[in-house]
Design a protein around this motif. Structure first.
Motif, PDB file in Angstrom:
ATOM      1  N   UNK A 143      35.453  19.859  30.650  1.00 50.10           N
ATOM      2  CA  UNK A 143      36.231  19.977  29.407  1.00 50.10           C
ATOM      3  C   UNK A 143      35.403  20.426  28.215  1.00 50.10           C
ATOM      4  N   UNK A 144      34.084  20.290  28.315  1.00 52.90           N
ATOM      5  CA  UNK A 144      33.225  20.630  27.166  1.00 52.90           C
ATOM      6  C   UNK A 144      33.096  22.134  26.994  1.00 52.90           C
ATOM      7  N   UNK A 145      32.969  22.563  25.754  1.00 48.32           N
ATOM      8  CA  UNK A 145      32.743  23.986  25.442  1.00 48.32           C
ATOM      9  C   UNK A 145      31.272  24.321  25.732  1.00 48.32           C
ATOM     10  N   UNK A 146      31.095  25.133  26.785  1.00 47.99           N
ATOM     11  CA  UNK A 146      29.735  25.461  27.232  1.00 47.99           C
ATOM     12  C   UNK A 146      28.948  26.310  26.235  1.00 47.99           C
ATOM     13  N   UNK A 172      26.400  22.207  29.954  1.00 46.85           N
ATOM     14  CA  UNK A 172      27.332  21.692  30.973  1.00 46.85           C
ATOM     15  C   UNK A 172      26.782  21.921  32.382  1.00 46.85           C
ATOM     16  N   UNK A 173      25.558  22.466  32.450  1.00 45.85           N
ATOM     17  CA  UNK A 173      25.026  22.891  33.760  1.00 45.85           C
ATOM     18  C   UNK A 173      24.109  21.825  34.382  1.00 45.85           C
ATOM     19  N   UNK A 174      24.556  20.578  34.356  1.00 49.04           N
ATOM     20  CA  UNK A 174      23.742  19.525  34.974  1.00 49.04           C
ATOM     21  C   UNK A 174      23.868  19.559  36.501  1.00 49.04           C
ATOM     22  N   UNK A 175      22.831  19.033  37.154  1.00 47.26           N
ATOM     23  CA  UNK A 175      22.824  18.991  38.625  1.00 47.26           C
ATOM     24  C   UNK A 175      23.668  17.795  39.067  1.00 47.26           C
ATOM     25  N   UNK A 231      38.589  13.276  24.171  1.00 47.58           N
ATOM     26  CA  UNK A 231      37.180  13.240  23.749  1.00 47.58           C
ATOM     27  C   UNK A 231      36.582  14.648  23.715  1.00 47.58           C
ATOM     28  N   UNK A 232      36.782  15.412  24.786  1.00 46.67           N
ATOM     29  CA  UNK A 232      36.156  16.743  24.823  1.00 46.67           C
ATOM     30  C   UNK A 232      36.800  17.673  23.775  1.00 46.67           C
ATOM     31  N   UNK A 233      38.120  17.516  23.575  1.00 45.16           N
ATOM     32  CA  UNK A 233      38.804  18.331  22.556  1.00 45.16           C
ATOM     33  C   UNK A 233      38.200  18.034  21.182  1.00 45.16           C
ATOM     34  N   UNK A 234      38.041  16.742  20.910  1.00 47.42           N
ATOM     35  CA  UNK A 234      37.433  16.335  19.640  1.00 47.42           C
ATOM     36  C   UNK A 234      36.023  16.918  19.483  1.00 47.42           C
TER      37      UNK A 234
END
Ligand SMILES: Cc1ncc(COP(=O)(O)O)c(C=O)c1O
Length: 395
Positions: free
Chosen positions: A288-291, A296-299, A388-391
């Motif tokens: 949902x997060x804006x990359x 957002x590229x966690x393993x 949460x991610x929208x916020x």
């Protein structure tokens, strides 16, 4: 007061893992005519159940994850001798403090931004003939081990100690973190995947280490070993001592109690299901997060996360301050720096010993200034996570 620009999200760092059913189990235990409270059969049963859950032969329950760190490093000193221990720059204070307290020299490495664990190439590059162990931390549920590390350490005969205090249930290629090296440490503090109020565990397949840890837990006393051969050897070497009072090592008392073990035993059957929910939550959070604003590229493969990692992509202090202010306004509890507050080398206790060392590790410094964690608990649903991610994306 002016109107808030942000919705009130009321997002605490953690929900209590100890439920009414766990308290009821404890009350039932206490209602016995004369319940044992100091370390006894409940502790032993919790250790056995934990060993079975993890997939190791032996576990030693102690009063905290920090105590697990401490007696692990003390046992390393007794069994392998003093020298260097390779440690991460992102970890909890006790991972470095235990290395210092046991008399080792810590050797630091930067982190891998995808796992937040140690940079494996730097670990292998810093091994010398003085290296006694690599003490790795799996950060906030992300597995930090890869095959190159395991092969490199095996080839050089260097023991791997895993700190899994933040990553119960994480896996590497289907194998649980905490079973990949010589031994491992867990914490059952309030903030983690399950809680015994306070508590920790040291886990291993090595019988000699197990016996040493049992002694270290209780004043270094030989009678705490549970191998008759080990006890007989010490008694034979010191015939002038009462075998009940042989203190083999300069140690501590880091035992826990039956009360804590009852709470742990009651929660353990729920751990896997809760971890699955948290893993699902992490996927929803990261997708949902804006990359373009956040990493957002966690393993995520094999991860078992109890806290969302929010890492701002660019080193922009003004944007960071806006994110932080907005989270405060929306009552989203957060911790900057993630585990242990970021670059451990910036902390006063290490600055005194290594004044300029903290400047050498750019990846951890980014997390130090631009990384956060936010609570992830099993009761969250997709709509809450979307809010949460929208916020966050709109800041
Ligand atoms: C990676 C790590 N190691 C060790 C500890 C210490 O555990 P405890 O708080 O149970 O002493 C923590 C604590 O939060 C931790 O995150």
């Amino acid at each position: 007061m002016g109107e808030s620009r942000y919705p009130l999200l009321n997002w605490p760092l953690m929900h209590n893992n100890i439920l009414r059913e766990d308290l009821d189990a404890l009350i039932r235990y206490l209602q016995q005519p004369d319940p044992m409270l100091t370390q006894s059969t409940q502790v032993r049963a919790f250790e056995e159940e934990w060993s079975r859950w993890l997939g190791v032969k032996y576990s030693v329950f102690v009063n905290s994850g920090s105590s697990a760190n401490l007696i692990t490093l003390c046992a390393l000193r007794e069994l392998r001798g003093l020298g260097e221990v390779i440690v991460p720059t992102l970890t909890w204070v006790s991972d470095i403090a235990s290395v210092l307290q046991a008399g080792f020299t810590p050797v630091f490495v930067d982190i891998d931004p995808q796992t937040l664990g140690m940079n494996v190439d730097q670990v292998l590059g810093k091994i010398t003939n003085q290296t006694k162990a690599v003490f790795l931390t799996h950060i906030l549920g992300y597995n930090a081990v890869n095959q190159k590390l395991l092969d490199g350490l095996r080839a050089r005969n260097i023991p791997l100690i895993e700190d899994v205090c933040e990553s119960h249930g994480a896996t590497f290629q289907g194998r649980k973190c905490g079973t990949l090296g010589w031994c491992s440490n867990f914490s059952f503090y309030y903030a983690h995947h399950m809680s015994t109020v306070e508590g920790g565990m040291v886990c291993t397949d090595d019988p000699a280490l197990y016996q040493t840890l049992r002694m270290f837990r209780s004043h270094g006393m030989v009678r705490e070993a549970d191998d008759a051969k080990v006890k007989a050897e010490w008694a034979g070497r010191y015939p002038d001592l009462n075998p009940d009072f042989i203190f083999a090592y300069p140690s501590y008392n880091v035992r826990s109690t039956e009360i804590n073990a009852v709470l742990g035993r009651s929660q353990l059957p729920r751990l896997d299901a809760n971890n699955q929910l948290r893993t699902r939550n992490l996927e929803a959070f990261l997708s949902g997060l804006d990359g373009s604003k956040f990493r957002t590229d966690f393993a995520v493969e094999g991860s078992s996360n109890y806290a969302f990692t929010l890492v701002i992509r660019d080193a922009d202090p003004d944007y960071r301050d806006r994110v932080q202010a907005a989270m405060r306004e929306a009552k989203v509890e957060h911790r900057r720096g993630t585990s242990g507050g970021g670059n451990e080398l910036r902390q006063p206790y290490l600055r005194r010993l290594y004044p300029d060392e903290y400047r050498k590790y750019p990846e951890i410094d980014h997390i130090h200034f631009y990384g956060y964690y936010i609570g992830n608990y099993p009761t969250l649903d997709r709509i809450r996570i979307h809010d949460l991610t929208k916020f966050l994306n709109e800041i």
